[in-house]
Scaffold this motif. Structure first.
Motif, PDB file in Angstrom:
ATOM      1  N   GLY A   1       0.812  -1.217   0.000  1.00  0.00           N
ATOM      2  CA  GLY A   1       0.000   0.000   0.000  1.00  0.00           C
ATOM      3  C   GLY A   1       0.839   1.257   0.000  1.00  0.00           C
ATOM      4  O   GLY A   1       0.461   2.278  -0.590  1.00  0.00           O
ATOM      5  N   LEU A   2       2.021   1.196   0.647  1.00  0.00           N
ATOM      6  CA  LEU A   2       2.898   2.373   0.655  1.00  0.00           C
ATOM      7  C   LEU A   2       3.381   2.676  -0.755  1.00  0.00           C
ATOM      8  O   LEU A   2       3.514   3.849  -1.130  1.00  0.00           O
ATOM      9  CB  LEU A   2       4.088   2.140   1.585  1.00  0.00           C
ATOM     10  N   PHE A   3       3.633   1.644  -1.541  1.00  0.00           N
ATOM     11  CA  PHE A   3       4.053   1.831  -2.929  1.00  0.00           C
ATOM     12  C   PHE A   3       2.967   2.554  -3.726  1.00  0.00           C
ATOM     13  O   PHE A   3       3.255   3.458  -4.520  1.00  0.00           O
ATOM     14  CB  PHE A   3       4.368   0.472  -3.558  1.00  0.00           C
ATOM     15  N   ILE A   4       1.711   2.146  -3.506  1.00  0.00           N
ATOM     16  CA  ILE A   4       0.583   2.792  -4.191  1.00  0.00           C
ATOM     17  C   ILE A   4       0.496   4.263  -3.800  1.00  0.00           C
ATOM     18  O   ILE A   4       0.343   5.152  -4.652  1.00  0.00           O
ATOM     19  CB  ILE A   4      -0.737   2.077  -3.864  1.00  0.00           C
ATOM     20  N   LEU A   5       0.621   4.538  -2.509  1.00  0.00           N
ATOM     21  CA  LEU A   5       0.529   5.926  -2.034  1.00  0.00           C
ATOM     22  C   LEU A   5       1.746   6.734  -2.472  1.00  0.00           C
ATOM     23  O   LEU A   5       1.630   7.926  -2.771  1.00  0.00           O
ATOM     24  CB  LEU A   5       0.386   5.938  -0.513  1.00  0.00           C
ATOM     25  N   PHE A   6       2.906   6.093  -2.510  1.00  0.00           N
ATOM     26  CA  PHE A   6       4.130   6.733  -3.000  1.00  0.00           C
ATOM     27  C   PHE A   6       3.928   7.226  -4.431  1.00  0.00           C
ATOM     28  O   PHE A   6       4.211   8.387  -4.760  1.00  0.00           O
ATOM     29  CB  PHE A   6       5.279   5.730  -2.919  1.00  0.00           C
ATOM     30  N   LEU A   7       3.416   6.338  -5.295  1.00  0.00           N
ATOM     31  CA  LEU A   7       3.226   6.711  -6.695  1.00  0.00           C
ATOM     32  C   LEU A   7       2.122   7.745  -6.859  1.00  0.00           C
ATOM     33  O   LEU A   7       2.248   8.677  -7.665  1.00  0.00           O
ATOM     34  CB  LEU A   7       2.891   5.469  -7.525  1.00  0.00           C
ATOM     35  N   THR A   8       1.035   7.599  -6.090  1.00  0.00           N
ATOM     36  CA  THR A   8      -0.063   8.572  -6.182  1.00  0.00           C
ATOM     37  C   THR A   8       0.414   9.966  -5.813  1.00  0.00           C
ATOM     38  O   THR A   8       0.165  10.947  -6.533  1.00  0.00           O
ATOM     39  CB  THR A   8      -1.228   8.162  -5.270  1.00  0.00           C
ATOM     40  N   GLU A   9       1.133  10.050  -4.692  1.00  0.00           N
ATOM     41  CA  GLU A   9       1.617  11.358  -4.243  1.00  0.00           C
ATOM     42  C   GLU A   9       2.698  11.891  -5.171  1.00  0.00           C
ATOM     43  O   GLU A   9       2.769  13.096  -5.435  1.00  0.00           O
ATOM     44  CB  GLU A   9       2.149  11.257  -2.812  1.00  0.00           C
TER      45      GLU A   9
ATOM     46  N   ALA B   1     -12.208  10.679  -0.426  1.00  0.00           N
ATOM     47  CA  ALA B   1     -11.744  12.072  -0.496  1.00  0.00           C
ATOM     48  C   ALA B   1     -10.582  12.210  -1.469  1.00  0.00           C
ATOM     49  O   ALA B   1     -10.542  13.142  -2.286  1.00  0.00           O
ATOM     50  CB  ALA B   1     -11.329  12.561   0.896  1.00  0.00           C
ATOM     51  N   VAL B   2      -9.614  11.276  -1.399  1.00  0.00           N
ATOM     52  CA  VAL B   2      -8.461  11.337  -2.309  1.00  0.00           C
ATOM     53  C   VAL B   2      -8.916  11.132  -3.749  1.00  0.00           C
ATOM     54  O   VAL B   2      -8.447  11.827  -4.667  1.00  0.00           O
ATOM     55  CB  VAL B   2      -7.407  10.289  -1.903  1.00  0.00           C
TER      56      VAL B   2
ATOM     57  N   ALA C   1      -2.307   9.792 -14.227  1.00  0.00           N
ATOM     58  CA  ALA C   1      -1.573   8.580 -13.873  1.00  0.00           C
ATOM     59  C   ALA C   1      -1.692   8.300 -12.379  1.00  0.00           C
ATOM     60  O   ALA C   1      -1.869   7.145 -11.961  1.00  0.00           O
ATOM     61  CB  ALA C   1      -0.103   8.721 -14.273  1.00  0.00           C
ATOM     62  N   GLY C   2      -1.611   9.349 -11.566  1.00  0.00           N
ATOM     63  CA  GLY C   2      -1.759   9.180 -10.125  1.00  0.00           C
ATOM     64  C   GLY C   2      -3.133   8.653  -9.748  1.00  0.00           C
ATOM     65  O   GLY C   2      -3.273   7.787  -8.866  1.00  0.00           O
ATOM     66  N   LEU C   3      -4.175   9.161 -10.398  1.00  0.00           N
ATOM     67  CA  LEU C   3      -5.542   8.706 -10.124  1.00  0.00           C
ATOM     68  C   LEU C   3      -5.702   7.234 -10.496  1.00  0.00           C
ATOM     69  O   LEU C   3      -6.279   6.442  -9.729  1.00  0.00           O
ATOM     70  CB  LEU C   3      -6.540   9.568 -10.901  1.00  0.00           C
ATOM     71  N   VAL C   4      -5.180   6.854 -11.662  1.00  0.00           N
ATOM     72  CA  VAL C   4      -5.285   5.462 -12.108  1.00  0.00           C
ATOM     73  C   VAL C   4      -4.570   4.530 -11.131  1.00  0.00           C
ATOM     74  O   VAL C   4      -5.094   3.469 -10.747  1.00  0.00           O
ATOM     75  CB  VAL C   4      -4.705   5.308 -13.535  1.00  0.00           C
ATOM     76  N   VAL C   5      -3.373   4.920 -10.706  1.00  0.00           N
ATOM     77  CA  VAL C   5      -2.613   4.102  -9.758  1.00  0.00           C
ATOM     78  C   VAL C   5      -3.383   3.942  -8.447  1.00  0.00           C
ATOM     79  O   VAL C   5      -3.468   2.837  -7.893  1.00  0.00           O
ATOM     80  CB  VAL C   5      -1.229   4.730  -9.497  1.00  0.00           C
ATOM     81  N   PHE C   6      -3.952   5.029  -7.958  1.00  0.00           N
ATOM     82  CA  PHE C   6      -4.669   4.976  -6.680  1.00  0.00           C
ATOM     83  C   PHE C   6      -5.895   4.073  -6.773  1.00  0.00           C
ATOM     84  O   PHE C   6      -6.146   3.258  -5.872  1.00  0.00           O
ATOM     85  CB  PHE C   6      -5.083   6.390  -6.255  1.00  0.00           C
TER      86      PHE C   6
ATOM     87  N   PHE D   1      -4.601  -3.104  -2.097  1.00  0.00           N
ATOM     88  CA  PHE D   1      -3.433  -3.177  -1.239  1.00  0.00           C
ATOM     89  C   PHE D   1      -3.556  -2.312   0.018  1.00  0.00           C
ATOM     90  O   PHE D   1      -2.664  -2.330   0.861  1.00  0.00           O
ATOM     91  CB  PHE D   1      -2.179  -2.761  -2.023  1.00  0.00           C
ATOM     92  N   LEU D   2      -4.634  -1.544   0.125  1.00  0.00           N
ATOM     93  CA  LEU D   2      -4.824  -0.680   1.293  1.00  0.00           C
ATOM     94  C   LEU D   2      -5.624  -1.369   2.390  1.00  0.00           C
ATOM     95  O   LEU D   2      -5.737  -0.847   3.499  1.00  0.00           O
ATOM     96  CB  LEU D   2      -5.513   0.625   0.882  1.00  0.00           C
ATOM     97  N   GLY D   3      -6.211  -2.509   2.076  1.00  0.00           N
ATOM     98  CA  GLY D   3      -6.884  -3.294   3.098  1.00  0.00           C
ATOM     99  C   GLY D   3      -8.041  -2.599   3.777  1.00  0.00           C
ATOM    100  O   GLY D   3      -8.326  -2.860   4.944  1.00  0.00           O
ATOM    101  N   GLY D   4      -8.698  -1.686   3.075  1.00  0.00           N
ATOM    102  CA  GLY D   4      -9.852  -1.007   3.672  1.00  0.00           C
ATOM    103  C   GLY D   4      -9.496   0.039   4.706  1.00  0.00           C
ATOM    104  O   GLY D   4     -10.383   0.587   5.376  1.00  0.00           O
ATOM    105  N   ARG D   5      -8.189   0.357   4.820  1.00  0.00           N
ATOM    106  CA  ARG D   5      -7.763   1.308   5.863  1.00  0.00           C
ATOM    107  C   ARG D   5      -8.244   2.731   5.609  1.00  0.00           C
ATOM    108  O   ARG D   5      -8.238   3.550   6.519  1.00  0.00           O
ATOM    109  CB  ARG D   5      -6.235   1.305   5.961  1.00  0.00           C
ATOM    110  N   ALA D   6      -8.623   3.040   4.382  1.00  0.00           N
ATOM    111  CA  ALA D   6      -9.034   4.411   4.064  1.00  0.00           C
ATOM    112  C   ALA D   6     -10.531   4.524   3.827  1.00  0.00           C
ATOM    113  O   ALA D   6     -11.000   5.516   3.283  1.00  0.00           O
ATOM    114  CB  ALA D   6      -8.278   4.889   2.826  1.00  0.00           C
TER     115      ALA D   6
END
Length: 583
Positions: A24-32, A92-93, A268-273, A279-284
């Motif tokens: 999930g950190l990889f996904i957030l890394f790329l999104t940001e 929200a994101v 690209a960031g939106l598609v990745v997110f 991979f975020l496991g419902g945490r958001a």
């Protein structure tokens, strides 16, 4: 970086597949990374675009820029609140990213730009540029007739390089003709709407994606700090890449290419997110899914009310950016009220060490203002200075001014690990500076950077270009100053403020960050000079203005830093717990 052995791994926190961290950190890394790519790519072009394409004055452009960057921070408070209470970070994101994509692609709809029309001897001529950026030449155009022009400021004359082609005298007294700006209102409104979309989009995305990073780790997970370090590397990677690529495309090939690339980055960031949700496991997810479905007004439920609030943010932001002068008049009083609330709360509701820690938190919230007000000249007045008054030639290539915006991120890559190691080395010897001292050093550094640039300006004649070395120098000094202040600021505030008002105090941090950015616009406005087509008509006068303003803000920054250093022992004493330990 440490791997944590877990016998029965949590689907998120036990995942160590991304350098020892959850996927999930990889996904957030790329999104940001892509979000910052879009934001900084557009920001590097914005002030030059406003002055050269829409022909806004330097003063108006600086205030528009300041209002825009200020509102980005302020709207983060609203976006974060809606996410925490109702939407959850994922929705929200996603909503923020959609707004950002629309806003960045909207910036690519530029039209043919504003025109500066001069009426000379009863005939109309356009005064414009033959390109974009600081290397573009001023020209006069009528139909298919064109000539280079220049200005003799001693005699107050316009000089026509090819007077025969234009059917005009070689020299024309500037008092004998008038100019007016003809704008394309449709595309100007698209500009303001696009900026408003980006403001609201960042408001929904910026704080919330950082919150998701935190949810990837259980309490006590020692990977948390290194996870945030990786995440912030994504921020700087996006900034570094976009300043180079969008800067080159926008100046060399056309505004739409630069802004369009920023839009593609955000897409690209939106598609990745969206792809990486598994991979975020419902945490958001929303805190209460059922609550989102409750009706607020007829068919409008809570979730759609939040999205409508976002549309209201867009409308308000557009109104404020179009009327940039009033932003300070709004943020100023709100800032005063926030200060009075925080101080009153500390006096009336807190006692002893808890009250002292609250005072320390208030101090850090306010102490950031002079730093960001000076540091944020990078995208406005310093960007224009680099574009117009610096010899940007490197290896035989005249580098577009927005590319130099990448220096900050590049220096962070190089020096952040060194500074982090330095603090550890000093801490082992009980010599690490306290947080108040680090703040003072940061403010001192941002003032010193401008004094160094002024010294560089004065190494050459009044009409000569400043050596590019001094642009590298000011960015390096400012980055080192940022590393003293920025990494510890918000962290200190969240640790010092009582739990019951930590959210309000964080809101105050973002509010005063926004106010700092508007003050940066006010400072940048004072460096404004007369232009034709967005290019200077009097280089010597412009340089003199920069020397005056940058000297003043440099000495003021250094003076404030000295004052902060003198009171740092008091602030440090406020930061102690009941047991006498530092927070």
């Amino acid at each position: 970086m440490t791997d944590i052995p877990v016998s029965t791994p949590d689907p998120v926190t036990g995942d160590t597949s991304f350098f020892g961290h959850p996927k999930g950190l990889f996904i957030l890394f790329l999104t940001e990374m892509w979000e910052r790519f879009s934001y900084y790519g557009m920001r590097g072009l914005l002030i030059i675009y406003l002055t050269q394409h829409f022909l806004f004055s330097d003063e108006k452009s600086a205030l528009i820029y300041g209002a825009y960057t200020a509102l980005v921070y302020v709207m983060t408070i609203i976006g974060g609140t809606l996410a925490d209470r109702y939407l959850g970070q994922r929705k929200a994101v996603t909503f923020g990213a959609i707004l950002l994509v629309l806003g960045h692609f909207g910036m690519a709809f530029e039209g043919s730009g504003s025109q500066q029309i001069a009426t000379i001897n009863g005939a109309e001529y356009e005064l414009t540029l033959d390109g974009r950026g600081g290397d573009a030449n001023q020209i006069i155009v009528q139909g298919d007739k064109t000539s280079l022009i220049s200005f003799d400021n001693e005699t107050n004359e316009l000089i026509i390089a090819d007077p025969d082609a234009m059917g005009l005298p070689e020299r024309i007294d500037r008092d004998t003709y008038e100019t007016r700006i003809v704008t394309q209102d449709l595309f100007k409104n698209i500009l303001f709407l696009s900026l408003a979309l980006i403001i609201a989009g960042v408001g929904f995305l910026k704080a919330n994606i950082s919150t998701i990073v935190g949810t990837l780790y259980n309490v006590g997970d020692v990977r948390r700090d290194s996870g945030f370090t990786l995440f912030y590397m994504g921020i700087n990677l996006g900034s570094f890449l976009s300043s180079i690529t969008c800067g080159i495309l926008g100046i060399v090939y056309g505004w739409a290419w630069g802004f369009g690339l920023a839009g593609i980055g955000m897409l690209a960031g939106l598609v990745v997110f969206l792809w990486g949700q598994k991979f975020l496991g419902g945490r958001a997810d929303p805190p209460d899914e059922a609550k989102l479905k409750k009706s607020v007004l007829g068919p409008i439920n809570v979730e759609w009310a939040c999205y409508l609030a976002g549309l209201l943010m867009i409308a308000v932001s557009m109104l404020l950016v179009m009327n940039e002068e009033i932003v300070g008049g709004i943020l100023g009083p709100i800032g005063v009220l926030m200060f009075l609330f925080l101080v009153s709360y500390a006096f009336l509701r807190l006692k002893g060490t808890e009250r002292n820690r609250m005072f320390a938190a208030i101090y850090f919230v306010l102490a950031q203002i002079p730093f960001w007000a000076l540091f944020e000249q990078a995208g406005s007045s310093l960007n224009l200075f680099t574009d117009r008054l610096v010899d940007r030639t490197l290896l035989g290539w005249s580098v577009p001014a927005p590319v130099f915006q990448s220096l900050n991120a590049g220096f962070i890559f190089i020096f952040a690990p060194i500074i982090a190691w330095l603090w550890i080395w000093l801490a082992k010897r009980n010599k690490e500076p306290s947080t108040p001292v680090k703040f003072a050093i940061g403010v001192f550094g941002v003032g010193l950077g401008f004094l160094a640039l002024v010294a560089g300006i004065q190494t050459v004649g009044p009409s000569a270009m400043t050596p590019v070395l001094f642009i590298f120098l000011i960015y390096w000094i400012h980055t080192m100053a940022e590393l003293m202040l920025s990494p510890v600021g918000l962290s200190a505030v969240t640790k010092l403020a009582p739990a019951q008002v930590v959210g309000m105090t964080m809101g105050a941090w973002f509010l005063y960050s926004g106010l700092s950015n508007f003050l940066a616009g006010v400072i940048a406005r004072s460096t404004g000079s007369e232009t034709i087509g967005g290019q200077l008509t009097d280089m010597a006068a412009a340089k003199a203005t920069y020397v005056s303003v940058y000297s003043s803000v440099g000495y003021i920054g250094v003076g404030i830093a000295v004052g902060m250093l003198l009171i740092s022992p008091l602030i440090k004493s406020w930061m102690k717990t009941d047991e006498g330990e530092m927070v």
